[in-house]
Design an enzyme around this catalytic site. Structure first.
Site, mmCIF file in Angstrom:
data_model
loop_
_atom_site.group_PDB
_atom_site.id
_atom_site.type_symbol
_atom_site.label_atom_id
_atom_site.label_comp_id
_atom_site.label_asym_id
_atom_site.label_seq_id
_atom_site.Cartn_x
_atom_site.Cartn_y
_atom_site.Cartn_z
ATOM 1 N N HIS A 70 52.063 31.194 46.589
ATOM 2 C CA HIS A 70 50.651 31.320 46.197
ATOM 3 C C HIS A 70 49.990 32.453 46.962
ATOM 4 C CE1 HIS A 70 50.747 26.679 45.663
ATOM 5 N NE2 HIS A 70 51.012 27.255 44.513
ATOM 6 N N ARG A 74 38.922 32.825 47.982
ATOM 7 C CA ARG A 74 37.706 32.070 47.682
ATOM 8 C C ARG A 74 36.859 32.773 46.635
ATOM 9 N NH1 ARG A 74 38.558 32.493 53.333
ATOM 10 N NH2 ARG A 74 39.259 30.528 54.216
ATOM 11 N N GLU A 121 45.734 30.713 43.907
ATOM 12 C CA GLU A 121 45.045 29.469 44.248
ATOM 13 C C GLU A 121 43.601 29.828 44.590
ATOM 14 O OE1 GLU A 121 44.845 26.211 47.857
ATOM 15 O OE2 GLU A 121 46.780 27.130 47.407
ATOM 16 N N ASN A 125 34.009 26.567 47.397
ATOM 17 C CA ASN A 125 33.336 25.708 48.360
ATOM 18 C C ASN A 125 31.924 25.428 47.858
ATOM 19 O OD1 ASN A 125 35.270 25.495 50.676
ATOM 20 N ND2 ASN A 125 35.096 27.723 50.592
ATOM 21 N N HIS A 139 44.130 44.959 46.662
ATOM 22 C CA HIS A 139 44.064 44.504 45.273
ATOM 23 C C HIS A 139 45.224 43.571 44.977
ATOM 24 C CE1 HIS A 139 46.671 48.173 44.995
ATOM 25 N NE2 HIS A 139 47.406 47.332 44.275
ATOM 26 N N GLU A 187 45.022 45.780 39.931
ATOM 27 C CA GLU A 187 45.686 46.953 39.368
ATOM 28 C C GLU A 187 46.534 46.495 38.189
ATOM 29 O OE1 GLU A 187 48.712 50.630 40.608
ATOM 30 O OE2 GLU A 187 48.455 48.913 41.955
#
Length: 330
Positions: A70, A74, A121, A125, A139, A187
């Site tokens: 993963h 956020r 992932e 919050n 990127h 990209e």
């Protein structure tokens, strides 16, 4: 506050692996929550039992079955980001879960099942609408068969294109750059059919030779290629566990004369599978990495992890391969 940005992000479940305690500061009054003593929490007994010599470490890392699992970061509006990734980038929403008691929601998206593909992932919050991406994160890369058509679709959906389709500077590969709703850059790389469309994570480092050595020795990655671009004053190194056209890779970028970067609080880390988190932690230590979460089971579940930072401060989490598969089956 650090409490809000670190402890309320995913804590002790499944692939929400950057947690409140992994690689992030935690208030002293909470720092031992859910952590037992001794070998199970990766304490002295566990560490003493997994000490290996540098020679043994080199051989073991080569045999360890490692894979990028993963990339964790956020976002400020989960629904908006999911809509963009599925409609514009062609990803699938693999699963989503809300943890109201910890005030966060996760979404896992990608181009195939988590047990065989590199996926994103996303973490939302509660109440946090924006984050600082900083200057260190570069990127994500996505391989597409037709960059121009993909860009047209993104424009039609209201997406932001920051670099129109065309050959890469100094090369022939056709690329384009876009931004998602939170400002993360992607990209788009024109490439034939590939089993791993989510193909790159680019991070900037202050010493490329040091970074390459660390990821080779501590992470067991292979230097797939290195390219210097003196005209534009930067050098890149592609690191990974297999060829770029079939595996996700880490793209390390060194900009001439730049030794440090602001990492912000938006990008979190990469999660990597391993056969033994205890040995992995020892190898990371031997090669100059810092262990930020001692190896052992997560509180409340049996999944074993260890977390570390590289010499530039970028965070990674290693997850026990068998435990990871068991978690996916639940």
């Amino acid at each position: 506050s650090w409490f809000h940005f670190s402890f309320t992000v995913p804590v002790a479940r499944r692939q929400a692996l950057f947690g409140g305690r992994v690689g992030l500061r935690v208030p002293a009054r909470l720092s031992t929550r859910g952590v037992s003593a001794g070998a199970e929490a990766g304490g002295p007994a566990a560490r003493a039992a997994t000490v290996i010599s540098p020679e043994e470490a080199v051989e073991w890392v080569k045999k360890d079955r490692r894979r990028l699992l993963h990339v964790v970061y956020r976002v400020g509006d989960l629904d908006k980001t999911i809509k963009f990734y599925t409609e514009c980038l062609g990803m699938k929403l693999l699963r989503r879960r809300d943890i109201p008691e910890e005030r966060y929601t996760n979404a896992f998206l990608g181009y195939g099942p988590e047990d065989s593909h590199f996926v994103v992932e996303l973490t939302y919050n509660y109440g946090v609408e924006s984050y600082d991406i900083g200057s260190g994160f570069g990127h994500f890369g996505i391989a597409v068969e037709d960059v121009e058509k993909t860009v047209e679709l993104i424009k039609a959906k209201g997406g932001t294109v920051t670099r129109e389709p065309g050959p890469v500077k100094g090369g022939k590969s056709v690329i384009a750059f876009i931004e998602d709703p939170d400002g993360y850059k992607f990209e788009l790389i024109e490439r034939g059919p590939t089993p791993e469309p989510l193909c790159q994570v680019m991070l900037r480092v202050g010493d490329l030779d040091r970074a390459i050595s660390f990821y080779e020795k501590a992470f067991g990655m292979e230097l797939l290629r290195r390219k210097d671009n003196p005209q534009y004053k930067y050098t890149i190194a592609m690191m990974g566990y297999g060829p770029e056209d079939k595996h996700a890779v880490l793209e390390l970028t060194y900009n001439y004369g730049v030794k440090e970067y602001d990492k912000g609080n938006a990008y979190a880390q990469i999660a990597i599978g391993t056969d033994d988190v205890y040995k992995t932690a020892e190898v990371v230590r031997q090669n100059g990495g810092q262990i930020t979460r001692e190896p052992g089971p997560l509180p409340g579940i049996s999944t074993k992890i260890t977390a570390c930072t590289d010499p530039d401060g970028w965070k990674s989490v290693f997850v026990d391969n068998l435990d990871f598969l068991k978690e996916l089956e639940e």
